[in-house]
Structures are given as C-alpha cells and as structure tokens.
Design a protein around this motif. Structure first.
Motif, mmCIF file in Angstrom:
data_model
loop_
_atom_site.group_PDB
_atom_site.id
_atom_site.type_symbol
_atom_site.label_atom_id
_atom_site.label_comp_id
_atom_site.label_asym_id
_atom_site.label_seq_id
_atom_site.Cartn_x
_atom_site.Cartn_y
_atom_site.Cartn_z
ATOM 1 N N VAL A 45 -3.106 38.033 86.088
ATOM 2 C CA VAL A 45 -4.348 37.519 85.507
ATOM 3 C C VAL A 45 -5.065 36.565 86.448
ATOM 4 C CG1 VAL A 45 -3.636 37.792 83.104
ATOM 5 C CG2 VAL A 45 -3.177 35.635 84.283
ATOM 6 N N LEU A 46 -4.418 36.200 87.553
ATOM 7 C CA LEU A 46 -5.117 35.388 88.543
ATOM 8 C C LEU A 46 -6.361 36.124 89.032
ATOM 9 C CD1 LEU A 46 -2.126 33.988 90.641
ATOM 10 C CD2 LEU A 46 -3.520 32.772 88.950
ATOM 11 N N LEU A 47 -6.294 37.457 89.003
ATOM 12 C CA LEU A 47 -7.430 38.288 89.374
ATOM 13 C C LEU A 47 -8.598 38.081 88.416
ATOM 14 C CD1 LEU A 47 -8.309 40.686 91.287
ATOM 15 C CD2 LEU A 47 -7.454 42.219 89.504
ATOM 16 N N GLN A 85 -17.094 54.978 83.082
ATOM 17 C CA GLN A 85 -17.908 55.081 81.875
ATOM 18 C C GLN A 85 -18.714 53.801 81.659
ATOM 19 O OE1 GLN A 85 -16.107 56.775 78.239
ATOM 20 N NE2 GLN A 85 -14.324 57.249 79.492
ATOM 21 N N ARG A 86 -18.112 52.664 82.044
ATOM 22 C CA ARG A 86 -18.834 51.392 82.041
ATOM 23 C C ARG A 86 -18.976 50.952 83.494
ATOM 24 N NH1 ARG A 86 -16.489 47.390 77.422
ATOM 25 N NH2 ARG A 86 -18.245 46.145 78.210
ATOM 26 N N THR A 87 -20.142 50.414 83.819
ATOM 27 C CA THR A 87 -20.384 50.053 85.213
ATOM 28 C C THR A 87 -20.671 48.567 85.369
ATOM 29 O OG1 THR A 87 -22.735 50.643 84.975
ATOM 30 C CG2 THR A 87 -21.242 52.336 85.821
ATOM 31 N N ASP A 88 -19.883 47.956 86.190
ATOM 32 C CA ASP A 88 -20.061 46.570 86.609
ATOM 33 C C ASP A 88 -19.312 46.471 87.929
ATOM 34 O OD1 ASP A 88 -20.577 43.487 85.723
ATOM 35 O OD2 ASP A 88 -18.641 43.685 86.728
ATOM 36 N N PHE A 89 -19.984 46.054 88.984
ATOM 37 C CA PHE A 89 -19.378 46.129 90.306
ATOM 38 C C PHE A 89 -18.032 45.415 90.368
ATOM 39 C CE2 PHE A 89 -18.622 44.457 94.587
ATOM 40 C CZ PHE A 89 -18.610 45.634 95.309
ATOM 41 N N VAL A 90 -17.982 44.190 89.861
ATOM 42 C CA VAL A 90 -16.739 43.411 89.924
ATOM 43 C C VAL A 90 -15.659 44.047 89.066
ATOM 44 C CG1 VAL A 90 -15.655 41.185 89.410
ATOM 45 C CG2 VAL A 90 -17.933 41.258 90.466
ATOM 46 N N ALA A 95 -10.521 46.574 87.903
ATOM 47 C CA ALA A 95 -9.723 47.458 87.047
ATOM 48 C C ALA A 95 -8.960 48.496 87.860
ATOM 49 C CB ALA A 95 -10.616 48.142 86.015
ATOM 50 N N ARG A 96 -9.579 48.981 88.936
ATOM 51 C CA ARG A 96 -8.941 50.011 89.745
ATOM 52 C C ARG A 96 -7.829 49.470 90.627
ATOM 53 N NH1 ARG A 96 -14.934 52.379 90.938
ATOM 54 N NH2 ARG A 96 -15.119 53.589 88.994
ATOM 55 N N LEU A 97 -7.738 48.151 90.736
ATOM 56 C CA LEU A 97 -6.647 47.540 91.495
ATOM 57 C C LEU A 97 -5.360 47.447 90.677
ATOM 58 C CD1 LEU A 97 -8.496 44.573 93.277
ATOM 59 C CD2 LEU A 97 -7.621 46.662 94.348
ATOM 60 N N THR A 99 -2.415 48.842 87.937
ATOM 61 C CA THR A 99 -1.733 50.031 87.434
ATOM 62 C C THR A 99 -1.896 50.108 85.923
ATOM 63 O OG1 THR A 99 0.367 48.899 87.030
ATOM 64 C CG2 THR A 99 -0.005 49.776 89.261
ATOM 65 N N LEU A 100 -1.566 51.259 85.364
ATOM 66 C CA LEU A 100 -1.635 51.438 83.919
ATOM 67 C C LEU A 100 -0.791 50.384 83.216
ATOM 68 C CD1 LEU A 100 -2.447 53.082 81.403
ATOM 69 C CD2 LEU A 100 -0.415 54.490 81.791
ATOM 70 N N ASN A 101 0.424 50.160 83.697
ATOM 71 C CA ASN A 101 1.312 49.205 83.068
ATOM 72 C C ASN A 101 0.753 47.785 83.158
ATOM 73 O OD1 ASN A 101 3.863 49.054 81.622
ATOM 74 N ND2 ASN A 101 4.578 47.775 83.308
ATOM 75 N N GLU A 102 0.129 47.466 84.290
ATOM 76 C CA GLU A 102 -0.472 46.143 84.442
ATOM 77 C C GLU A 102 -1.641 45.960 83.487
ATOM 78 O OE1 GLU A 102 0.494 45.102 89.127
ATOM 79 O OE2 GLU A 102 -1.261 46.318 88.629
ATOM 80 N N ARG A 103 -2.398 47.003 83.267
ATOM 81 C CA ARG A 103 -3.520 46.912 82.331
ATOM 82 C C ARG A 103 -3.021 46.697 80.908
ATOM 83 N NH1 ARG A 103 -5.413 51.173 85.778
ATOM 84 N NH2 ARG A 103 -5.237 52.811 84.202
ATOM 85 N N VAL A 104 -1.941 47.352 80.546
ATOM 86 C CA VAL A 104 -1.337 47.135 79.227
ATOM 87 C C VAL A 104 -0.850 45.695 79.106
ATOM 88 C CG1 VAL A 104 0.578 47.741 77.706
ATOM 89 C CG2 VAL A 104 -0.679 49.540 78.884
#
Length: 207
Positions: A45-47, A85-90, A95-97, A99-104
């Motif tokens: 979450v530091l990101l 589907q949603r666009t915001d540069f940052v 989000a693409r940095l 992994t699926l598990n990290e997003r969960v």
C-alpha cells in the motif's frame, strides 16, 4: 467476432468476481490467512499511500478515501484499471504493477481501515437536507440507506465535497473514462443544484 469478444470479456469478469469472493470468504474463515493478507498488503500500500493515505484516508480533496470501502468494489475497480475499462494515467499504471493476489490483499486491507472525520467546513443545513432527500430518491437503492454501499457498489459516505462534486460532474458530462458505468444514467437525472446538495450531504455523513 464482436459478440464472441464481448462474451469472453463477460466470462472473464464473472470468473474474476467468483475468484475474488472465494478468496475473501477464505480470509473471513481463517484468521491466520487474514493476518498474512493484511501484513502482505501493508508493504504494497506504500504505492497507494501518497495519494490515498496509508490508512486509506485521502490526503487530497480530489482523491477518494479507500478506508472502509467494500472490498469487492475496490477489486472490481482495480480490474477495470488493469484492462483499461477505466482510464486514469496513474491508476492504470499502478494497478498493472500489482499481481492478482496483491490486488485482493490491498482491497481487503483498505476495507478494514476506519474512515476518519473530515475537517471540512460544515455545509449549509438546507443544502444538506435537500441532498438527503435527493439521495433517498435516486441513490439509496444501490449505495444503501446510509451510503455505505454493499457488494460491488461503493461506499460514498464521508468522501470530500470536492471529490464527490467532480465525480458526479464527470458522470453527468459522460466522461469517456467512465463509459459503461450505470452511474451515467443516474447522473443524467441530476442538475447542478442536485450535485451540490448531494455532495454536501454525503460529505458530512460519518461512520
């Protein structure tokens, strides 16, 4: 080909939602896994913290709180930023940095944080009352009677007036970055006075 691609996208979204719910259910049933997910998220979450705050309470008025947010909504938003589907540069890059598990894990982490009261000036009482009436008639069905959201619908209680106003205006103006959102149809029912009233009402709702 268009229908095939659309079906494939819908199936993928359904599979992701199903996997998310299975992972969240597993966390709820296993205290050890909850602790592991929470600890793992604290590093990642530091990101997010420079904009959203380490505890999910936004440090900038135009950026939303993530604290107390529904994990399914947060995860869905992540996926929409990942696939464009949603666009915001940052957010697309961030989000693409992950992994699926990290997003969960991050979705779960922020859902467990407490929303802190904002220090904004108290809005006009008449404006708040109008906002409450408009919310009950237009928004409560999806976001809940207290604007806490549920399932894939976000919590909007306690967000800043600046953020809420900007978000509603983007939907009213049919911002391409929000294409496909059910909020486009809802926002079309609102005028500028409604936007001001709703923002005033929702911003002062506290946990």
């Amino acid at each position: 080909m268009g229908r095939v691609v659309l079906l494939w996208m819908l199936l993928c979204a359904s599979a992701q939602a199903s996997e998310l719910m299975e992972r969240l259910a597993a966390l709820e049933q296993d205290p050890a896994r909850r602790e592991q997910a929470y600890a793992a998220a604290q590093e990642r979450v530091l990101l997010c913290s420079k904009c959203h705050g380490k505890d999910g309470n936004s440090t900038r008025e135009h950026i939303p709180n993530l604290a107390g947010q529904n994990p399914q909504y947060l995860f869905d938003a992540f996926e929409q930023y990942v696939d464009g589907q949603r666009t915001d540069f940052v957010m697309n890059q961030a989000a693409r940095l992950l992994t699926l598990n990290e997003r969960v894990n991050i979705a779960y982490y922020f859902s467990q944080q407490k929303v802190l009261p904002r220090t904004e000036a108290a809005p006009d009482k008449a404006l708040v009352e109008r906002g409450a009436q408009r919310f009950a008639s237009v928004c409560a069905t999806c976001h809940g009677a207290n604007a806490l959201g549920h399932d894939g619908f976000p919590r909007i209680a306690g967000q800043s007036r600046v953020y809420l106003t900007h978000a509603l205006q983007r939907y009213r103006n049919k911002d391409p970055s929000r294409a496909g959102s059910p909020m486009l149809a809802v926002a079309a029912l609102l005028d500028e006075d409604d936007v001001s009233a709703l923002s005033a009402y929702l911003s002062q709702l506290q946990p």
